[in-house]
Design an enzyme around this catalytic site. Structure first.
Site, PDB file in Angstrom:
ATOM      1  N   PHE A  48       7.593  34.868  43.969  1.00 55.84           N
ATOM      2  CA  PHE A  48       6.776  34.282  42.903  1.00 55.84           C
ATOM      3  C   PHE A  48       7.075  32.803  42.680  1.00 55.84           C
ATOM      4  CE2 PHE A  48       8.490  38.519  41.655  1.00 55.84           C
ATOM      5  CZ  PHE A  48       7.453  39.258  42.189  1.00 55.84           C
ATOM      6  N   CYS A  49       7.411  32.109  43.757  1.00 54.58           N
ATOM      7  CA  CYS A  49       7.721  30.678  43.681  1.00 54.58           C
ATOM      8  C   CYS A  49       8.846  30.405  42.680  1.00 54.58           C
ATOM      9  CB  CYS A  49       6.474  29.865  43.325  1.00 54.58           C
ATOM     10  SG  CYS A  49       5.121  30.065  44.505  1.00 54.58           S
ATOM     11  N   ASN A  50       9.764  31.357  42.570  1.00 57.36           N
ATOM     12  CA  ASN A  50      10.887  31.231  41.639  1.00 57.36           C
ATOM     13  C   ASN A  50      12.175  31.595  42.377  1.00 57.36           C
ATOM     14  OD1 ASN A  50      12.670  31.201  39.482  1.00 57.36           O
ATOM     15  ND2 ASN A  50      11.300  32.327  38.111  1.00 57.36           N
TER      16      ASN A  50
END
Length: 616
Positions: free
Chosen positions: A191-193
């Site tokens: 999640f781009c995290n």
């Protein structure tokens, strides 16, 4: 200096910058309203705007510039300086309606509504336990969660991974792919995290680097490496979500992944599943995940007494295009002679398949040995192609291609051939012919793919030299597909139009179809002899949505839910298996010289009708 990513938070909560002061705040209007995609905003504290010294400039962001001298004077306003080119004014105009809807509902009501759904889902998922008492869902969150109100510390999302009853992880891609079959859309990965991903999954810097060296990159299918997940599953709720959505997702997880010791699905005529027919639940997916393959294949101590024979032989000269059936055909080091010998590639060198170009199945092929030509025809073309099997000695360009995530090589074809296929498919493409010894057979061991113990040459087939399916297994699949239609309320409404859907063997594009025996008896085969020719079973064939394509029309029959029916009882650690991959047991005696003649093929011809003897 504080940069706050409020893209999701602003969708269900009111942002209070007095409580959470920030210099820059990123907002996504798509995540607030659900429309328009790709439109967001950046809130900038005035005193912090000076650090944004952008080097690039586009239309509308400068006061003056020169073409032949390095001179540019940017606009003074920060918003004017950052908005390059034409802004998406149609999307911006739609925001007015979105804000009206949010104001009408009330942001506090939205927060409570979405938070309640998230809490409801999280509580139910955390309570799901396998028959041995182990947890199915591992939730990633803090110990004390508040989903709404002044003390809210958790947005309306539920992030988790799944474990099987034996403790192994279910890959997030498996969860995502199966969810798509039942109309549920979820997000998976990191999640781009990367920070949260490393923290909750326990991935160290060395783990991330090792995963990269092993070939794992964002958005790929490597969801479990060395027994550890590389990402997770996330369910998000918004103002448009309903309790029915939450219940549908919980039901999906329960049906497909929970092993609670429930009864396996039995159909009339299924001799291998010990289950009283009266116990069948109205839900077709009552069979439990870790037993999906075991319950549908022959037990190790059971062997069918029925005689098995080779029903048909089919060759597909061009990968993903139509094939032709024969009574007999020569064998070669790479499989059936000329099977998947050619392939179509796009301008980027990527091999085309029916997944992206389903009308490829309408291109018909046939080989005339007597004239030494491959004949190709298409309903979109008035003329047919005649491609020589033994081309003249002129040099052809060698092209590097990408197929199934690996590199290979092929020889290019003449310009007129490229033009013919481009017009036939209305897609820019070119025909290539494989280079000898450019690919090797891989085998499936469990869920892993490995290089075959004895190196064998492979054509442009995905994995095995041959694909075999059983007619008994196809008949069983048709029975289960019909049951899926009539027992799923949503699909039952469509059953009048599609109750006659019945797939045949060609839907799976096999080389060999065998008749006789019991459904899925082939799962337990290790070697087999067909008319005196010995073959090694490499493993099961992993299926995708391509089996939903009707090979006679090129149309996708998603409503028939063929893949969904298969997934209910033929799933094994992320793979939906149907049919088996084979490799021939001879090698090393079919060289480049024999590619230009048919000599040396005497005694290596396989015939339909031959007896099939198997070893378990």
């Amino acid at each position: 200096m504080v940069l706050l990513d409020a893209a999701k938070g602003c969708g269900t909560s009111q942002l209070d910058l007095s409580m959470y002061p920030a210099d820059f705040v990123a907002i996504s209007f798509y995540k607030i309203f659900g429309y328009p995609t790709g439109l967001g905003a950046l809130l900038i504290r005035t005193r912090s705007s000076g650090i944004l010294q952008k080097k690039y400039f586009g239309g509308g962001t400068v006061a003056a510039c020169l073409a032949d001298v390095d001179f540019v004077q940017r606009r003074e306003g920060i918003e004017q300086m950052l908005e390059d080119g034409t802004v998406p004014f149609l999307g911006i105009a739609a925001l007015h309606r979105g804000f009206l809807a949010i104001n009408r509902l009330g942001i506090s009501n939205i927060q409570m509504h979405a938070g309640s759904l998230a809490m409801f889902t999280a509580l139910h998922l955390s309570g799901l336990k396998h028959a041995n008492g182990s947890n199915l869902c591992i939730l990633y969150n803090s110990n004390s969660l508040t989903y709404w109100g002044n003390k809210c510390n958790q947005g309306p999302t539920v992030t988790f991974n799944l474990r099987r009853i034996d403790g192994t992880w279910v890959g997030y891609r498996e969860v995502e792919k199966l969810a798509s079959l039942v109309g549920i859309h979820i997000r998976t990965g990191c999640f781009c995290n990367p920070g949260a991903c490393s923290k909750f999954l326990g991935l160290s810097e060395s783990d991330v680097r090792a995963n990269l060296e092993a070939g794992h990159v964002c958005w790929d299918d490597h969801d479990v490496i060395d027994g550890k997940p590389t990402g997770a599953v996330r369910v998000s709720f918004g103002y448009m979500s309903t309790i029915e959505d939450a219940l549908a997702f919980i039901d999906y997880i329960h049906k497909f992944f929970l092993n609670d010791g429930g009864c396996s699905l039995k159909l009339p005529g299924d001799p291998f599943i010990d289950c009283n027919l009266s116990r069948i639940n109205i839900n077709v997916y009552s069979q439990r995940p870790t037993e999906l393959i075991e319950s549908s294949k022959i037990r190790g101590d059971h062997k069918s007494n029925q005689k098995i024979h080779l029903e048909s032989i089919t060759i597909y000269p061009i990968k993903s295009c139509g094939g032709f059936t024969v009574d007999s055909w020569p064998l070669s080091d790479s499989g059936l002679l000329y099977d998947r010998e050619w392939a179509l590639v796009n301008s980027s060198g990527i091999v085309l398949t029916q997944k992206k170009c389903p009308m490829m199945c309408m291109i018909k092929t046939h080989i005339e040995f007597s004239n030494g030509i491959l004949i190709v025809s298409s309903p979109n073309m008035e003329t047919r192609l005649e491609i020589p099997l033994f081309p003249a000695s002129e040099e052809a360009a060698i092209i590097r291609v990408n197929m199934c995530g690996e590199r290979s090589f092929g020889k290019s074809s003449a310009k007129e051939v490229t033009e013919w296929f481009t017009l036939a498919l209305n897609t820019q493409c070119s025909l290539i012919r494989r280079q000898p010894k450019s690919r090797q057979v891989h085998s499936r061991v469990g869920s892993e793919t490995q290089v075959s113990e004895n190196t064998r040459e492979l054509s442009y087939a995905n994995e095995g030299q041959f694909l075999l399916v059983s007619q008994a297994s196809i008949d069983e699949l048709n029975r289960r597909t019909i049951l899926t239609l009539h027992q799923n309320p949503k699909l039952h409404r469509q059953s009048t139009a599609i109750s006659g859907v019945k797939v045949d063997a060609m839907r799976f594009r096999p080389n060999f179809v065998v008749a006789g025996g019991c459904p899925f008896e082939e799962d337990s085969w290790r070697t087999l002899d067909i008319g005196g020719h010995r073959f090694t079973v490499l493993g099961g064939c992993n299926r995708c949505k391509m089996i939903n394509i009707d090979q006679s029309t090129g149309r996708s029959e998603e409503e028939s839910n063929l893949l969904l029916a298969l997934s209910s009882y033929r799933r094994n650690k992320g793979k939906i298996l149907f049919g088996v991959l084979l490799a021939n047991s001879f090698s090393g005696d079919y060289d480049e010289e024999q590619r230009t003649t048919h000599e040396g093929q005497i005694g290596k011809v396989i015939k339909a009708g031959s007896r099939v003897d198997v070893e378990i």
